[in-house]
Design a protein around this motif. Structure first.
Motif, short mmCIF file in Angstrom:
data_model
loop_
_atom_site.label_atom_id
_atom_site.label_comp_id
_atom_site.label_asym_id
_atom_site.label_seq_id
_atom_site.Cartn_x
_atom_site.Cartn_y
_atom_site.Cartn_z
N SER A 128 0.83 -1.19 0.00
CA SER A 128 0.00 0.00 0.00
C SER A 128 0.87 1.25 0.00
O SER A 128 0.51 2.27 -0.62
N ARG A 129 2.00 1.19 0.70
CA ARG A 129 2.88 2.35 0.70
C ARG A 129 3.47 2.59 -0.68
O ARG A 129 3.54 3.74 -1.14
N ALA A 143 0.86 4.18 -2.77
CA ALA A 143 0.65 5.58 -2.42
C ALA A 143 1.71 6.46 -3.07
O ALA A 143 1.40 7.53 -3.63
N TYR A 144 2.96 6.04 -3.02
CA TYR A 144 4.03 6.83 -3.62
C TYR A 144 3.87 6.88 -5.14
O TYR A 144 4.06 7.94 -5.77
N PHE A 156 1.09 9.25 -6.05
CA PHE A 156 1.46 10.64 -5.81
C PHE A 156 2.30 11.19 -6.96
O PHE A 156 2.05 12.29 -7.48
#
Lengths: 174, 78
Positions: free
Chosen positions: B44-45, B48-49, B52
């Motif tokens: 998930s991280r 997210a990056y 973005f």
């Protein structure tokens, strides 16, 4: 005046067996041990050591000696009271006696809370009389300006601080 | 007290048996924990990056920061 009372106290201390193992154990309410020869096996009541090195009663009186003689015969001849008497010769406290719970925890907890409360008083006194004024950087006004600057710099824009801010609507994300 | 003879209890290999069992449990739990962490946190991280930076315009971000007045080398455009 103070020196005189100190001298009187030390006079009393010399008269006692000061902090020997015997007096320490006696002070704690244990049985007074006759001899202090620590090179000989000692009796102990311990939950993890069920069979102590020596029996509890060393010098048997006449009826105990007679009982020990009777023990050498068949044990079926022993009455229940005699079996209990033999047990009490060998052991001081049974496991049930040893594991008796006490109310000591109340004293311990009470004492602990007492000292914590006293520490609280000291902490209050420190706040009132020792600490300098709080830094100006901890006022609300300064913290607001600080947060605004952090948002302007886009601190942690992916998952952290600035990611929680809605830049279009100029407010925190719902 | 009965007079029947009971079976002789196991006298040896007790630690080995315990270790075999608990080693299997330990490895399973460790792998499960690592896998869960990878899926829940790691993936998930990473997503997210990635999301973005798909929509990130660095020049626009720079102009916004410049206008906010946080730089000392470039002043805000009036």
């Amino acid at each position: 005046m103070l020196g005189l009372s100190v001298f009187q106290r030390s006079h009393v201390l010399k008269a006692r067996s000061l902090l020997s193992a015997v007096s320490v154990r006696a002070a704690h309410g244990h049985e007074i041990v006759k001899s202090e020869d620590l090179s000989m096996p000692m009796y102990c009541d311990r939950r993890d050591t069920p069979l102590p090195d020596i029996p509890y009663v060393r010098k048997l009186n006449t009826e105990q000696t007679a009982l020990k003689e009777k023990e050498k015969g068949s044990w079926k001849n022993l009455t229940n009271e005699e079996k209990i008497a033999l047990y009490r010769i060998a052991f001081h406290q049974s496991y049930h006696d040893m594991t008796q719970s006490s109310n000591e925890w109340k004293t311990v907890l009470g004492g602990a809370f007492l000292f914590i409360g006293f520490t609280g008083l000291i902490v209050w006194w420190q706040k009132a009389f020792v600490y300098p004024p709080r830094p100006h950087t901890l006022t609300e006004e300064w913290k607001e300006k600080q947060a605004r600057r952090m948002l302007d710099m886009q601190i942690n824009p992916v998952e952290g601080f600035a990611s929680k801010w809605d830049y279009e609507k100029n407010e925190w994300k719902k | 007290m009965s007079s029947a003879v009971i079976a002789k209890p196991v006298m040896q290999g007790l630690l080995a048996k315990r270790l075999r069992f608990h080693l299997a449990v330990a490895f399973t739990l460790a792998f499960a924990a690592a896998g869960t962490f990878k899926f829940v946190v790691g993936d998930s991280r990473k997503k997210a990056y990635a999301d973005f930076y798909k929509k990130y315009d660095s020049m626009k971000a720079f102009e916004a920061m410049r206008d906010a007045g946080i730089f000392e080398s470039v002043k805000p455009k009036k």
